[in-house]
Write a protein that holds these residues in place. Structure first.
Motif, PDB file in Angstrom:
ATOM      1  N   VAL A 514      32.605  11.463  -2.026  1.00  0.00           N
ATOM      2  CA  VAL A 514      33.367  11.607  -0.783  1.00  0.00           C
ATOM      3  C   VAL A 514      34.530  10.619  -0.776  1.00  0.00           C
ATOM      4  N   ARG A 515      34.259   9.411  -1.231  1.00  0.00           N
ATOM      5  CA  ARG A 515      35.312   8.389  -1.276  1.00  0.00           C
ATOM      6  C   ARG A 515      36.450   8.818  -2.195  1.00  0.00           C
ATOM      7  N   THR A 516      36.104   9.371  -3.373  1.00  0.00           N
ATOM      8  CA  THR A 516      37.130   9.830  -4.319  1.00  0.00           C
ATOM      9  C   THR A 516      38.034  10.862  -3.658  1.00  0.00           C
ATOM     10  N   ALA A 517      37.389  11.776  -2.961  1.00  0.00           N
ATOM     11  CA  ALA A 517      38.168  12.828  -2.291  1.00  0.00           C
ATOM     12  C   ALA A 517      39.101  12.209  -1.263  1.00  0.00           C
ATOM     13  N   GLU A 518      38.566  11.230  -0.532  1.00  0.00           N
ATOM     14  CA  GLU A 518      39.362  10.569   0.514  1.00  0.00           C
ATOM     15  C   GLU A 518      40.591   9.900  -0.107  1.00  0.00           C
ATOM     16  N   ARG A 519      40.311   9.222  -1.255  1.00  0.00           N
ATOM     17  CA  ARG A 519      41.415   8.518  -1.921  1.00  0.00           C
ATOM     18  C   ARG A 519      42.464   9.516  -2.417  1.00  0.00           C
ATOM     19  N   ALA A 520      41.958  10.614  -2.977  1.00  0.00           N
ATOM     20  CA  ALA A 520      42.880  11.603  -3.549  1.00  0.00           C
ATOM     21  C   ALA A 520      43.833  12.163  -2.490  1.00  0.00           C
ATOM     22  N   LEU A 521      43.364  12.128  -1.265  1.00  0.00           N
ATOM     23  CA  LEU A 521      44.163  12.766  -0.212  1.00  0.00           C
ATOM     24  C   LEU A 521      44.934  11.754   0.648  1.00  0.00           C
ATOM     25  N   ALA A 522      44.627  10.461   0.356  1.00  0.00           N
ATOM     26  CA  ALA A 522      45.137   9.407   1.238  1.00  0.00           C
ATOM     27  C   ALA A 522      46.654   9.491   1.416  1.00  0.00           C
ATOM     28  N   PHE A 523      47.393   9.599   0.313  1.00  0.00           N
ATOM     29  CA  PHE A 523      48.846   9.604   0.385  1.00  0.00           C
ATOM     30  C   PHE A 523      49.348  10.788   1.218  1.00  0.00           C
ATOM     31  N   HIS A 524      48.761  11.925   0.878  1.00  0.00           N
ATOM     32  CA  HIS A 524      49.124  13.167   1.551  1.00  0.00           C
ATOM     33  C   HIS A 524      48.917  13.060   3.061  1.00  0.00           C
ATOM     34  N   LEU A 525      47.739  12.506   3.423  1.00  0.00           N
ATOM     35  CA  LEU A 525      47.391  12.346   4.838  1.00  0.00           C
ATOM     36  C   LEU A 525      48.394  11.421   5.516  1.00  0.00           C
ATOM     37  N   ASP A 526      48.640  10.378   4.816  1.00  0.00           N
ATOM     38  CA  ASP A 526      49.526   9.350   5.338  1.00  0.00           C
ATOM     39  C   ASP A 526      50.918   9.918   5.584  1.00  0.00           C
ATOM     40  N   GLN A 527      51.364  10.650   4.555  1.00  0.00           N
ATOM     41  CA  GLN A 527      52.699  11.251   4.635  1.00  0.00           C
ATOM     42  C   GLN A 527      52.857  12.124   5.870  1.00  0.00           C
ATOM     43  N   LYS A 528      51.772  12.840   6.225  1.00  0.00           N
ATOM     44  CA  LYS A 528      51.847  13.773   7.360  1.00  0.00           C
ATOM     45  C   LYS A 528      51.412  13.122   8.659  1.00  0.00           C
ATOM     46  N   GLY A 529      51.128  11.841   8.608  1.00  0.00           N
ATOM     47  CA  GLY A 529      50.801  11.108   9.822  1.00  0.00           C
ATOM     48  C   GLY A 529      49.375  11.275  10.307  1.00  0.00           C
ATOM     49  N   PHE A 530      48.458  11.691   9.419  1.00  0.00           N
ATOM     50  CA  PHE A 530      47.068  11.876   9.840  1.00  0.00           C
ATOM     51  C   PHE A 530      46.312  10.571   9.800  1.00  0.00           C
ATOM     52  N   LYS A 531      45.350  10.515  10.705  1.00  0.00           N
ATOM     53  CA  LYS A 531      44.475   9.339  10.703  1.00  0.00           C
ATOM     54  C   LYS A 531      43.089   9.837  10.339  1.00  0.00           C
ATOM     55  N   LEU A 532      42.632   9.476   9.134  1.00  0.00           N
ATOM     56  CA  LEU A 532      41.318   9.939   8.695  1.00  0.00           C
ATOM     57  C   LEU A 532      40.302   8.838   8.915  1.00  0.00           C
ATOM     58  N   GLN A 533      39.275   9.164   9.735  1.00  0.00           N
ATOM     59  CA  GLN A 533      38.218   8.195   9.986  1.00  0.00           C
ATOM     60  C   GLN A 533      37.022   8.614   9.143  1.00  0.00           C
ATOM     61  N   VAL A 534      36.491   7.644   8.382  1.00  0.00           N
ATOM     62  CA  VAL A 534      35.381   7.985   7.483  1.00  0.00           C
ATOM     63  C   VAL A 534      34.131   7.233   7.921  1.00  0.00           C
ATOM     64  N   GLU A 535      33.008   7.968   8.098  1.00  0.00           N
ATOM     65  CA  GLU A 535      31.736   7.332   8.447  1.00  0.00           C
ATOM     66  C   GLU A 535      30.711   7.742   7.417  1.00  0.00           C
ATOM     67  N   LEU A 536      30.236   6.730   6.629  1.00  0.00           N
ATOM     68  CA  LEU A 536      29.292   7.059   5.565  1.00  0.00           C
ATOM     69  C   LEU A 536      27.981   6.323   5.782  1.00  0.00           C
ATOM     70  N   ASP A 537      26.856   7.050   5.792  1.00  0.00           N
ATOM     71  CA  ASP A 537      25.537   6.403   5.818  1.00  0.00           C
ATOM     72  C   ASP A 537      25.334   5.717   4.483  1.00  0.00           C
ATOM     73  N   GLU A 538      24.678   4.596   4.572  1.00  0.00           N
ATOM     74  CA  GLU A 538      24.456   3.902   3.307  1.00  0.00           C
ATOM     75  C   GLU A 538      23.078   4.236   2.759  1.00  0.00           C
ATOM     76  N   GLY A 539      22.936   4.038   1.455  1.00  0.00           N
ATOM     77  CA  GLY A 539      21.626   4.199   0.810  1.00  0.00           C
ATOM     78  C   GLY A 539      21.172   5.630   0.662  1.00  0.00           C
ATOM     79  N   ILE A 540      22.129   6.539   0.641  1.00  0.00           N
ATOM     80  CA  ILE A 540      21.731   7.940   0.394  1.00  0.00           C
ATOM     81  C   ILE A 540      21.469   8.086  -1.100  1.00  0.00           C
ATOM     82  N   PRO A 541      20.294   8.605  -1.463  1.00  0.00           N
ATOM     83  CA  PRO A 541      19.978   8.719  -2.888  1.00  0.00           C
ATOM     84  C   PRO A 541      20.898   9.725  -3.567  1.00  0.00           C
TER      85      PRO A 541
END
Ligand code: ADP
Length: 658
Positions: A514-541
């Motif tokens: 999920v993080r990789t996907a977020e990073r891959a899109l970060a520039f694009h999101l930023d360029q279009k003015g989006f604010k992406l909020q990410v909430e990840l549970d920890e310790g998921i196997p």
């Protein structure tokens, strides 16, 4: 189900309806038309056949009737010729015979006329004188004793049985008058037992006179009733006056008895007397027929033995007149029509050969049929039965026929519906495919144009500032990524279609993916003015999954969230554990999806129609691919969305099993 551009869809729909009509509806209607017509024709045919069957049956019955009548006529004539006493026995042997007799000077000779002739041999002997003297003593001198002595003398000298009975009757009367009731009863009892042939000059049996007296004097009614019953067995011999007398006698007994058995016997006797009186009336009415016969005989050359049986009367008598020779009196035979008809039907075994019953009528207005044989004046009427009783349908099992037709039409219609549904689906997909080609070309063109434009700007060295150059390069990279993603989707889809799309399953950290996907899109999101909020549970196997595929799915969902966000600029990306599954949620507050479209958006090439959507580029493949990825991982894709309020897409993946 599928949304199509409205103008084209209308003409397509029209085409489909036409196709459906020609291929299914038309043959079914033709089939139906022919069936209905065939059934109607069958009905007509059956009606016709029933009529023919009735005609044939009437012919057959008529022939049998003629045979029976002619045979009976032969026997009767022979009997009349050979047996001088025929009149006394003939009616017993032929119960349907109402009258047999000769025509003398245009009149019918009744049985009692014949008997009267036999009796009228005048007797002017000694006993006759004594009788006259006795009557004088009784009525003029009022000397009953003398009258009695004279009558007793007459009785001993008389040799004629008829005369004897007459004397006895007078004797009885005198005894009764002189109040010697016992003796009177004895005398009357004797006369009661006498033969029926002993009658007065009017054909009334003496026994009946005795019965009349006894019915008033005696207490014993059974012997009287017994006797009358015996007399009624030869009722054709009794003139109407005798029948009226029987009526009186039974009335007198009826007044004096309470015994139900006797009352029952009286009832039967009276009914028989009524019938006999009717018969006499019917016979008398034949004089009209005799009259016209004589007229015909006189006008035409020869009536003779060419016998025509003629019906006469409302309750018809079947009458035949036979003339052997000029010098012999013609013989008239009359049979009870309805009775002889039922005898014929019974004797020839015809009852089973037609349904219902058959009547003889003298007025064919009610639809009678002329019978076969030499008859005049009557028709046969069969019961108004259903046509099917007379004639079977030529179609075997009409109900089955209808059922099969119903099934055939039903299946055809159902098959037609399935074909129609399939065809429309194919047509819709074809339509979407062409739409897809246009969308893809458009989608390719936009990033290519951008890449080319920025690359040219760089080579021309228009912008010297390193920040600007950096930004141009980033744009080129991001646009080429968009190109890659689009091509990946197209390639993936074609692999999915061909069934060759494979996944490499290995323990994968969903958090990292999920993080990789977020990073891959970060520039694009930023360029279009989006604010992406990410909430990840920890310790998921780690899950057993294809890392690239999951990343592609998340990216597709994020891209959609961006594309369909409308004015909103907030996107929420969540990763949660839910028991044995992990749930990746992409939540936007964009345009949302209508209830109607929600179930269709996962179909291939599907794009929601609408002005707002049409401006957003897309090929309708993103969610198809996400669905395939989810299902291949043993998971699912879910959507929760409200029009105008945003959507939540959830990718649910199993954590343990594949
Ligand atoms: P497309 O290339 O058109 O985006 P997808 O298969 O990804 O194809 O999506 C199919 C349709 O689903 C889209 O055309 C859009 O109408 C609808 N859709 C997908 N995601 C969203 C979303 N987040 N909000 C609103 N509509 C969406």
């Amino acid at each position: 189900m599928f949304s199509l551009p409205s103008g084209r869809s209308k003409s397509r729909l029209r085409k489909q309806v036409l196709l459906f009509g020609i291929s299914v509806l038309l043959p079914a209607l033709v089939l139906l038309f022919f069936t209905v017509r065939m059934n109607r024709q069958d009905k007509e045919l059956r009606k016709q056949r029933a009529e023919e069957a009735k005609q044939l049956k009437a012919q057959e019955i008529g022939q049998h009737l003629a045979d029976l009548l002619n045979k009976t006529k032969g026997t009767l004539l022979q009997e009349m010729d050979s047996n001088p006493n025929w009149i006394k026995t003939i009616y017993q042997s032929f119960p349907d015979l109402v009258y047999a007799g000769t025509i003398v000077e245009g009149d019918l000779k009744m049985s009692w006329d014949i008997i009267r002739e036999e009796m009228s041999i005048s007797q002017t002997d000694n006993s006759e004188k004594l009788i006259l003297q006795a009557q004088q003593a009784e009525f003029s001198l009022n000397d009953l004793r003398l009258a009695k002595t004279l009558l007793n003398q007459a009785l001993s000298t008389s040799i004629m049985p008829v005369q004897k009975s007459s004397i006895q009757l007078q004797l009885g009367r005198i005894l009764f008058k002189s109040e010697d009731e016992e003796e009177a009863l004895r005398i009357y009892g004797g006369i009661l037992g006498q033969s029926m042939d002993l009658t007065d000059e009017y054909g009334i049996p003496f026994a009946l006179f005795a019965a009349d007296r006894l019915s008033l004097m005696s207490q014993e009614f059974n012997p009287i009733l017994d006797r009358i019953e015996v007399l009624m067995e030869r009722r054709q011999m009794l003139p109407s006056s005798a029948l009226y007398l029987i009526r009186d006698i039974t009335e007198q007994i009826q007044d004096r008895t309470q015994e139900s058995k006797q009352l029952e016997r009286i009832k039967i006797l009276r009914e028989a007397a009524v019938i006999s009186l009717e018969d006499i009336k019917r016979i008398k009415s034949l004089e009209v027929l005799v009259g016209s016969w004589i007229l015909r005989r006189n006008s035409s050359e020869h009536v003779g033995d060419s016998l025509t049986w003629e019906a006469h009367g409302d309750l018809p008598l079947i009458v035949g007149i036979h003339e052997k020779s000029e010098d012999q009196s013609p013989v008239l035979l009359a049979f009870d029509g309805p009775k002889i008809l039922s005898t014929v039907i019974k004797e020839a075994g015809l009852a089973e050969t037609f349904p219902g019953s058959c009547q003889m009528i003298t007025n064919p207005n009610g639809g009678g049929i002329r019978p076969g044989g030499p008859f005049r004046g009557f028709w046969l009427l069969f019961d108004d039965m259903e046509v099917s009783d007379w004639s079977q349908s030529s179609l075997p099992f009409p109900i089955f026929y209808w059922l099969i037709l119903f099934l055939v039409v039903g299946f055809t219609a159902f098959g037609g519906y399935l074909v129609w549904r399939d065809v429309s689906r194919e047509l819709a997909i074809a339509d979407m495919r062409s739409h897809f080609a246009a969308s893809v070309s458009h989608e390719l063109k936009t990033p290519l144009t951008a890449i080319r434009m920025f690359a040219e700007a760089l080579t021309m060295g228009v912008h010297k500032r390193p920040e600007d150059q950096q930004e141009y390069l980033q744009t080129i990279i991001s646009e080429s990524e968009r190109l890659t993603r689009l091509l990946n989707n197209v390639l993936d889809f074609s692999k999915i279609e061909q069934g060759t799309r494979t996944y490499r399953f290995e323990p994968t950290s969903l958090e990292e993916t999920v993080r990789t996907a977020e990073r891959a899109l970060a520039f694009h999101l930023d360029q279009k003015g989006f604010k992406l909020q990410v909430e990840l549970d920890e310790g998921i196997p780690p899950a057993l999954a294809d890392r690239d595929a999951i990343e592609q799915a998340v990216l597709n969902l994020l891209h959609n969230a961006m594309k369909y966000s409308g004015e909103s600029r907030d996107i929420l990306l969540k990763l949660r554990r839910e028991g044995d599954t992990a749930r990746i949620e992409v939540i936007d507050s964009g345009i949302g999806i209508s209830d109607e479209d929600r179930s269709s958006i996962f179909g291939k090439f599907f794009r929601v129609t609408g002005i707002e959507n049409q401006r957003i580029p897309g090929a309708g493949l993103g969610l198809t691919i996400v669905t395939h990825i989810a299902q291949s991982h043993g998971g699912r894709i879910e959507v929760d969305s409200r029009l105008g309020q945003g959507s939540t897409f959830s990718l649910v993946l199993p954590l343990e099993a594949k």
